[in-house]
Scaffold this motif. Sequence first.
Motif, short mmCIF file in Angstrom:
data_model
loop_
_atom_site.label_atom_id
_atom_site.label_comp_id
_atom_site.label_asym_id
_atom_site.label_seq_id
_atom_site.Cartn_x
_atom_site.Cartn_y
_atom_site.Cartn_z
N ALA A 100 -13.69 40.32 -59.19
CA ALA A 100 -14.70 41.35 -58.90
C ALA A 100 -14.70 41.74 -57.42
O ALA A 100 -15.35 42.72 -57.04
CB ALA A 100 -16.08 40.85 -59.30
N GLY A 101 -14.00 40.96 -56.61
CA GLY A 101 -14.05 41.20 -55.16
C GLY A 101 -15.46 41.00 -54.63
O GLY A 101 -15.90 41.67 -53.71
N ALA A 102 -16.17 40.06 -55.26
CA ALA A 102 -17.59 39.89 -54.93
C ALA A 102 -17.87 38.47 -54.48
O ALA A 102 -17.32 37.50 -55.01
CB ALA A 102 -18.45 40.22 -56.15
N TYR A 143 -21.69 38.14 -43.62
CA TYR A 143 -20.56 37.78 -44.48
C TYR A 143 -19.76 39.02 -44.83
O TYR A 143 -18.53 38.99 -44.89
CB TYR A 143 -21.05 37.07 -45.75
N SER A 144 -20.47 40.11 -45.08
CA SER A 144 -19.79 41.36 -45.39
C SER A 144 -18.89 41.80 -44.24
O SER A 144 -17.72 42.12 -44.44
CB SER A 144 -20.85 42.43 -45.69
N ARG A 145 -19.43 41.80 -43.05
CA ARG A 145 -18.67 42.36 -41.93
C ARG A 145 -17.56 41.43 -41.45
O ARG A 145 -16.46 41.87 -41.14
CB ARG A 145 -19.60 42.72 -40.78
N GLU A 195 -20.73 45.52 -48.38
CA GLU A 195 -22.05 44.88 -48.39
C GLU A 195 -22.62 44.77 -49.80
O GLU A 195 -23.23 43.77 -50.17
CB GLU A 195 -23.00 45.68 -47.49
N ALA A 196 -22.41 45.81 -50.60
CA ALA A 196 -22.98 45.80 -51.95
C ALA A 196 -22.37 44.73 -52.83
O ALA A 196 -22.89 44.39 -53.89
CB ALA A 196 -22.81 47.17 -52.60
#
Lengths: 791, 174
Positions: A217-219, A236-238, A244-245
């Motif tokens: 999922a790349g999540a 964590y996103s950056r 981010e979503a």
Amino acid sequence: MSAPLTSLDRPNSYIGRSVPRPNAKRLLAGRGRYISDLRLPRMLYAAFLRSPHAHAKIVSINADEARTLEGVHLVAIGTDLAKICTPWIGTLDHFKGMTSAPQLPLPLDRVVWAGQAVVAVVAESRAIAEDALELIEVDYEDLPVVVDIDSARDAGGPVINPGSANNTCFRALLDNGTVDHAFAHAAHVVEEEFSFGRHTAVTLEPRAIVADYDPAAGALTVHHATQTPYQFQDLYSRHYGIPEARVRVIATDIGGSFGMKLHVYHEDMAVVGLSILLGRPVKYVADRIESFVSDIHARDHRVHARMALDAKGEILAMDVLDLTAIGAFSTYPRTSVVEGNQVIRLMGAPYRFKNYRATLEVIFQNKVQTSQYRAVGHPIACAVTERLVDMAAAKVGLDPFAIRAQNVIADDAYPQTSPTGYRFEALSHQACLKRLHEMMDYDALRAEQADLRKRGVYRGIGIAAFVEITNPSPAFYGVGGARISSQDGAILSLTPSGEVRCLISVTEQGQGTEAIISQIVADQLGIAQEHVKIITGDTEVTPHGGATWACRGAGIGGETALRATRVLKRNILEIAALILQERPSALDIVNGEVVDAGTRNQRMPISEIARIAYFRSDTLPPGTQAQLTVSHHFAPQGYPFAFTNGIQGCSLEVDVETGFIKLLKHFIVEDCGRVINPMLVDEQLRGGIVQGLGAALFEECRYSETGQLVNGSLAEYLVPMPMEMPDIVIAHVETPTADTVLGAKGVGEAGTAAASACVLNAVNDALSPFDATINSIPITPTKVLKTLKRF
Amino acid sequence: MSGFDETKLDDADETVRVRFVVNGRKVACEVAPRETLVDCLRNTLELTGTHAGCEMGACGACLVQLDGRAVHSCLMFAVQADGANISTIEGLTESGVIADLQAEFHRRNALQCGFCTPGMLVNAQELLSQVAQPSRGEIRDALSGNYCRCTGYEAIVDAIDAVAKARSEGGGTT
């Protein structure tokens, strides 16, 4: 009381009422859901090999044997994680000239404190991971170690960060009024050098994190015992380059935080990377020794301060130098200079004087980072100020209460701007001072003290006034470029059965966030509290917000809930008005029933409105679209901070033979504006005071000359335990902020802010017959005996 | 490269079958000799109400009742508990023996984060089973091995004090 009815006599009046926390029953039954309890399918466990050196070059790492151990899935070193994680730098733009070296989850070539994680092992159990650590060989080459403030400032001494000219992280200077002139013409000057040891949060649950990256999922989902899930979602996103979503951070029950769990830790960032590398959930829970060497520490200040007074004891000026040593890096993303900044800006805060000068110097050293921990900077500023005030009182010949009564800003003189640059909306020092005097039965305590002294019993009485920073606006972090929100958001729904669900961005660490939010929602809507469900701590479901830190939960989170509830109520009454063919303004909600606003006659339950809106919208007038879910965001405006104030007092006994100090009783009069739940506010004060008392008497992270933490266990690092702590008497003054409808300010740090100052003054009061003084915290028996020249 | 002794890991891999009565039910499990009782309770038996705070018997978060007495489950190996009768917070809750303590802790908010609470309750029950009407000083002394970072302890002392009085007056709980 004189008023026939108070607002608490209305039905559903929860603001101002002591009600137990609904979510505490789970915890009492052993049904808490802490991250350390969590086990996911296919989950693996991380352990870290740590540096035994405070400063060394990493020459080589040999992990071949560890990699072959059965049950080991991954051994990662700095370069492995550096390939997928971008470095972070713990600076903020509004701290001009601040520097800090880039950081990575694991170091590439150099360790900068003893205990720094160097190699990560992921295995099928924590035990196997730890077995594997023993098979790893790291070859280090010692580098010069900088462990104390003086050697860190030595020109020509060792420099911690290559490429830097010196070990200075940040310098600031404040200069207002005419300080030199004031000192030159003062009738009295008091001057002292203070030292404040390092201590740490010692949350009973250590840091805990489970990172779960799904490559399909790349999540990324991170179950993270933190106060600030949105901040970590962003980070964590950056740093890992995941949209981010697709990053979800869940903070469930958390075994204490106190500011400690809102910083980026190298191990936590590493665990996220390890999960990405493996495509499986990875869990890491610090053990107690790891907590002591890797959790942020706090304080570590040496302050030189002087105060000028006129002949009558009027404070004229203060002149302060604060040296604080923060470790080898500034912490990310909030930095390690906020504490020092607040020290120099909170100095003298309760008092009316115009001339102020302060220098802050923030210094690197080879120890674990210091950063924000409960009451950031407050205990330092308070202890320095209040000790100087007591010294001044003795010099001028005034009682400690009298000199404070003479110098505090008058309750009717607000708004005021302090010489340090803070703007105070409305504080109540005079009222608090008066109330404390009565509550302590001060004159009787003094009489008893005098009697006992004749018998060789040395009691001390200390008081300390304080100002606390709460409800921070974007001026705190946002202006410095940090993506840390000062606003909060809430989503409120009337459910089909007429109950309310509230998803809100403030988080719960046991202080009662969910309880007070449900009180506010129930109160403002007009329903029973048990019909309100509060959901916090999950970035997937709650709106983005600052969450809980710097005493913003009640003041900002509470206001968000209040305003959201008012919108929902308006929407409910609009539908009710259509059904009942009334004007909305003629209706109200009481106890879950729509009533006539004037007569309170019941018209229909809100559950019926929900039923019609959700299931029989065909019976509503054409064009009606019921909005029974509302979202609302609130950012503080007006004053940049909602300052609170109060005063503490204590009575203690010093055993001049052993140096032991027995705390007898502690008192606090506190003004946090509108009190939402008096019981929870009192418990915040008690818990905060006891943390301050621990700092005052027991807690210190002690280091050897080579930079080794020598007391990193709960047997050697002393925390306050039940038999050492006094009962605490509490009173309130309520000065609501006019910046919000609710009027609440924060209360979490008030106890910690002044407790150690209070004890410092009381110990010095007890020692006054001996012409002995102490200006160093913690006040250990050794320090007492040394100043008495008995050791 | 130090010579890695293969047999060391073989030993660690070996498990031992232990049997206890946990919360009234007979339980058998395979444990490694080095596994502590707290890890066995939390991981193998999924009784996560018992917490590990310091792993050296200083904080009291891991207290359980073992053969009727409060014991640090972090200071015992699981194999040492073979044959014992163990009650954890989950069992004490289900049986109702500490319901009055839990209600009083709730009413007075004698907990915040709740991480110390199961250990506090086990120790409070231990105290009240030994001393019917402890003084506040005795309560504080009895709790001297239970660390709480949140509350400042006073509400905990108040709650235990109130339950001690109620039990003495009311002849105990159901």
